[in-house]
Scaffold this active site. Sequence first.
Site, PDB file in Angstrom:
ATOM      1  N   CYS A 100       0.849  -1.193   0.000  1.00 46.46           N
ATOM      2  CA  CYS A 100       0.000   0.000   0.000  1.00 46.46           C
ATOM      3  C   CYS A 100       0.880   1.237   0.000  1.00 46.46           C
ATOM      4  CB  CYS A 100      -0.897  -0.012   1.238  1.00 46.46           C
ATOM      5  SG  CYS A 100      -2.026   1.389   1.338  1.00 46.46           S
ATOM      6  N   HIS A 142      -9.049  -3.603  -2.182  1.00 48.14           N
ATOM      7  CA  HIS A 142      -8.054  -2.892  -1.368  1.00 48.14           C
ATOM      8  C   HIS A 142      -8.416  -1.407  -1.280  1.00 48.14           C
ATOM      9  CE1 HIS A 142      -3.783  -2.096  -0.054  1.00 48.14           C
ATOM     10  NE2 HIS A 142      -4.142  -0.891  -0.488  1.00 48.14           N
ATOM     11  N   GLU A 143      -8.690  -0.794  -2.438  1.00 48.57           N
ATOM     12  CA  GLU A 143      -9.017   0.634  -2.465  1.00 48.57           C
ATOM     13  C   GLU A 143     -10.373   0.903  -1.817  1.00 48.57           C
ATOM     14  OE1 GLU A 143      -6.549   2.403  -2.985  1.00 48.57           O
ATOM     15  OE2 GLU A 143      -5.346   0.901  -4.003  1.00 48.57           O
ATOM     16  N   HIS A 146     -10.143   1.431   1.793  1.00 50.43           N
ATOM     17  CA  HIS A 146      -9.733   2.784   2.181  1.00 50.43           C
ATOM     18  C   HIS A 146     -10.943   3.707   2.337  1.00 50.43           C
ATOM     19  CE1 HIS A 146      -5.411   2.563   2.204  1.00 50.43           C
ATOM     20  NE2 HIS A 146      -5.364   2.070   0.981  1.00 50.43           N
TER      21      HIS A 146
END
Length: 183
Positions: A100, A142-143, A146
């Site tokens: 990351c 993954h994003e 966030h």
Amino acid sequence: MANLDIAQLGNPVLRQVAQPVYHVQDAEMQTLINDLLETLRQANGVGIAAPQVGHSVRVLVVASRPNPRYPHAPHMEPLAMINPHIISHSEEMVSDWEGCLSVPGIRGLVPRYKEIEVEYTTPDGKLERRDMSDFVARIFQHEFDHLNGMVFLDRLENTHDTMTDQEYLERVVSRTTVHSDTL
């Protein structure tokens, strides 16, 4: 386009739930998307979310391409997604190594859905759906984390499933390269 500073682990913005975007086509939003694309390119990443550059809004970019951080990544055109969400996912999960831009120097073995269907708004205001699989699905998940105040470390099943970027590139990537060269 500007290359923005990337928030690092410990910055409170990375732990906030990002807010929805209501004015997709505003000049400010278009500038943010362009800046995300440039920041991602400069950082040799394959994805980035607005909270990583200090904007707690629901915008992310998926942009898989081979680069020094992910030499075996498939190539795709960058895709900016506003207010994305997962509609459905496979039962099958796959664990693979993730890094990351906000957690420099560390990789972790993270389980993710192998296939997902997502819905999002494009920068020009259109609602779209897309199926994603394998590495591209991993980037999206993954994003997307966030946007919900999570980092990949929160998804580790075991804290022993981490290594440095250097060790990852030497052990995992070089082993994959040697293995594929011998096939």
